[in-house]
Design a protein around this motif. Structure first.
Motif, PDB file in Angstrom:
ATOM      1  N   ARG A   1      28.157  43.418 -43.643  1.00 12.22           N
ATOM      2  CA  ARG A   1      29.352  44.070 -44.177  1.00 12.22           C
ATOM      3  C   ARG A   1      30.271  44.517 -43.040  1.00 12.22           C
ATOM      4  O   ARG A   1      31.487  44.302 -43.077  1.00 12.22           O
ATOM      5  CB  ARG A   1      28.938  45.265 -45.040  1.00 12.22           C
ATOM      6  N   ARG A   2      29.687  45.129 -42.025  1.00 11.66           N
ATOM      7  CA  ARG A   2      30.523  45.670 -40.939  1.00 11.66           C
ATOM      8  C   ARG A   2      31.048  44.562 -40.025  1.00 11.66           C
ATOM      9  O   ARG A   2      32.148  44.674 -39.482  1.00 11.66           O
ATOM     10  CB  ARG A   2      29.740  46.716 -40.157  1.00 11.66           C
TER      11      ARG A   2
ATOM     12  N   LEU B   1      34.026  43.151 -41.877  1.00  7.42           N
ATOM     13  CA  LEU B   1      35.144  44.089 -41.817  1.00  7.42           C
ATOM     14  C   LEU B   1      35.765  44.109 -40.430  1.00  7.42           C
ATOM     15  O   LEU B   1      36.994  44.094 -40.279  1.00  7.42           O
ATOM     16  CB  LEU B   1      34.658  45.490 -42.200  1.00  7.42           C
TER      17      LEU B   1
ATOM     18  N   TYR C   1      37.705  40.932 -39.595  1.00  8.47           N
ATOM     19  CA  TYR C   1      38.981  40.949 -40.328  1.00  8.47           C
ATOM     20  C   TYR C   1      39.984  41.872 -39.626  1.00  8.47           C
ATOM     21  O   TYR C   1      41.165  41.506 -39.438  1.00  8.47           O
ATOM     22  CB  TYR C   1      38.726  41.429 -41.755  1.00  8.47           C
TER      23      TYR C   1
ATOM     24  N   TYR D   1      45.595  47.353 -38.543  1.00 11.09           N
ATOM     25  CA  TYR D   1      44.322  48.041 -38.752  1.00 11.09           C
ATOM     26  C   TYR D   1      43.731  48.590 -37.456  1.00 11.09           C
ATOM     27  O   TYR D   1      43.732  49.807 -37.237  1.00 11.09           O
ATOM     28  CB  TYR D   1      43.329  47.094 -39.445  1.00 11.09           C
TER      29      TYR D   1
END
Length: 519
Positions: free
Chosen positions: A372-373, A376, A379, A389
């Protein structure tokens, strides 16, 4: 397990050190007592991933021989210690809690491990953790969760829950953890132990398996503030192997702890951060925090209120910066150089190219939270979103650092609850990553700014579980943590009639036979 062994495991590291120096007990006896304790209770707690019984006893016997010969030794020589499994240790399996490193044996020691070995502390073993330190509960370990000694159905915090649980359950008097967003302090709060995140760069990161290089910091996990000071002074200092290491000596931490234990804080300004004590904090946590402030005021401290308005954005900034750095740092785990390698079976008729091996290895070796990390972070670093971001998160980081600078003009230390709640039930938040991330809301700002922080146990909440009191100081002023932390500890123990951990339920023992020394 003998009564004498039990007594030895209940002593603080400082007391054990005094007894060893005086010849009242041998390191062999102390080390065996802790190995026996591990054998008895760790099947239920699961604080350790690997036990170094034979190595620990060899070190202990060497210390005893040197002491008998009159050799001058480090004050902590012969006192056992546990080390978080993200810190490389030569000849000992180091997994970072991940299947992708299962069975990997490092060919070198981290700098802090070299210092521990040079001071001749027997290393009992490597402690469990969330995979690559990604988590707040130690439920994300590939080798199963660690349990909180206060209630085995609850989490011990994370990512360093193994180190905190080992100390809280009297399996080790000292432990090393790492803190990227609160992974020493938050486990300390929920297990009733002392956890310290040193100033960034004051303890070498050489040999730490990197999660987020600009945030990671190793530090002590203990049962008393003085024990943390003794261990912190041992592992700290400049290291030329670490380009981020501060080329300055540590301030006098042990002296500050001893001064603080006298209970006089006259002239010390204690700043209460308004943004770290609001919605989401349980009534019991806030009540213990208020009581602790009263004690500090009675000891002569001046309590002032400070505002750090950008702290409210810290959680969002952190969970952009950390995944971005993690996605880069974890790229090396590809099945090509070390650790796990998964080769596609070829059933689809395609060749097992390097790209397919990497994909299969990372798919099998990484757990859900790590994936998941990484996604993220990749991205956030992509060409179209970098400025929106990652770049924006770094700007917020600068604003948080400015908040700290302004607050420290008004106060010598800043304080808050360490964690918003007590330990939650195992499995309670596994399906809700955002709820899990909120456990670090009070601890993350210190990592973003590089300032030191300490969690001191300050009582039990309404549910009978421990809570923590967080102290923050300016960079390179770690001694302030120890003065205020030791003062609060002394005041609370006088009020309670002893250490908080003495009020924890006794763990049922799984066996009475000594641990296998060859593990």
């Amino acid at each position: 397990m003998s009564a004498e062994s039990t007594d030895l495991t209940r002593l603080s590291a400082a007391t054990l050190a005094d007894k060893l120096t005086a010849g009242e007990v041998s390191s062999d006896e102390v080390t065996r007592a802790h190995l026996d304790r591990i054998a008895a209770v760790d099947p239920a707690v699961h604080a350790f991933l690997h036990i170094c019984g034979r190595r620990a006893l060899a070190t202990a016997r060497d210390v005893d021989a040197r002491r008998a010969a009159g050799e001058e030794l480090h004050p902590l020589a012969g006192v056992p210690i546990a080390v978080k499994d993200i810190i490389v240790t030569k000849g000992v399996p180091t997994t970072a809690g991940s299947r992708i490193l299962e069975g990997w044996v490092p060919p070198y020691d981290a700098t802090l491990v070299s210092k521990i070995k040079a001071a001749r502390l027997p290393i009992l073993g490597k402690t469990n953790m969330d995979e690559f330190a990604m988590g707040s509960s130690t439920e994300h370990s590939a080798f199963g969760p660690t349990h909180n000694p206060w209630d085995l159905d609850r989490i011990p915090g994370g990512s360093g829950g193994g180190s905190a649980a080992a100390v809280a359950s009297y399996q080790a008097p000292l432990a090393i953890g790492t803190d990227t967003g609160g992974s020493i302090r938050q486990p300390g709060a929920v297990t009733g132990t002392v956890g310290v995140k040193p100033t960034y760069g004051s303890v070498s990161r050489y040999g730490l398996i990197a999660l987020a290089s600009s945030l990671d910091q190793a530090g002590p996990v203990t049962r008393t503030v003085l024990d943390s000071a003794l261990l912190h002074e041992l592992i700290g200092g400049h290291d030329p192997h670490d380009s981020t290491s501060i080329p300055e000596p540590l301030p006098p931490l042990v002296a500050a702890a001893r001064q603080g234990a006298l209970g006089d804080l006259t002239g010390v300004r204690v700043g209460v951060v308004t943004e770290l004590n609001g919605d989401g904090y349980s009534d019991g946590v806030r009540a213990r925090f208020s009581e602790s402030l009263t004690l500090l005021q009675q000891a002569g401290a001046e309590i002032v209120e400070v505002s750090c308005p950008h702290f409210t954005y810290a959680l969002g900034a952190y969970y952009l910066i950390l995944p971005a750095e993690a996605s880069s740092n974890l790229a090396k785990f590809d099945g090509m150089r070390f650790g796990l390698r998964v080769t596609p079976d070829g059933g689809d008729g395609l060749a097992a190219t390097a790209e397919r091996v990497m994909s299969a290895t990372r798919g099998a070796g990484f757990g859900p939270e790590v994936k998941r990390r990484i996604i993220l972070g990749t991205y956030a670093l992509s060409a179209g979103y970098y400025d929106a971001y990652y770049g924006s998160a770094q700007k917020v980081r600068t604003l948080i650092q400015r908040d700290f600078a302004a607050a420290f003009e008004k106060a010598d230390v800043l304080v808050s609850p360490t964690a918003p709640t007590t330990a939650f039930k195992l499995g309670e938040k596994l399906d809700d990553p955002l709820a899990m991330y909120l456990n670090d809301v009070a601890t993350i700002p210190a990592n973003l700014a590089g300032v030191p922080g300490m969690s001191v146990p300050n009582g039990l909440s309404d549910d009978g579980l421990p809570v923590g009191f967080q102290i923050l100081a300016p960079a390179k002023a770690d001694d302030r943590l120890y003065r205020v932390g030791a003062a609060l500890e002394a005041l609370l123990e006088t009020r309670w009639g002893g250490p908080l951990l003495e009020r924890a339920p006794e763990l049922a023992t799984a066996a009475n036979s000594p641990v296998e020394a060859t593990r």
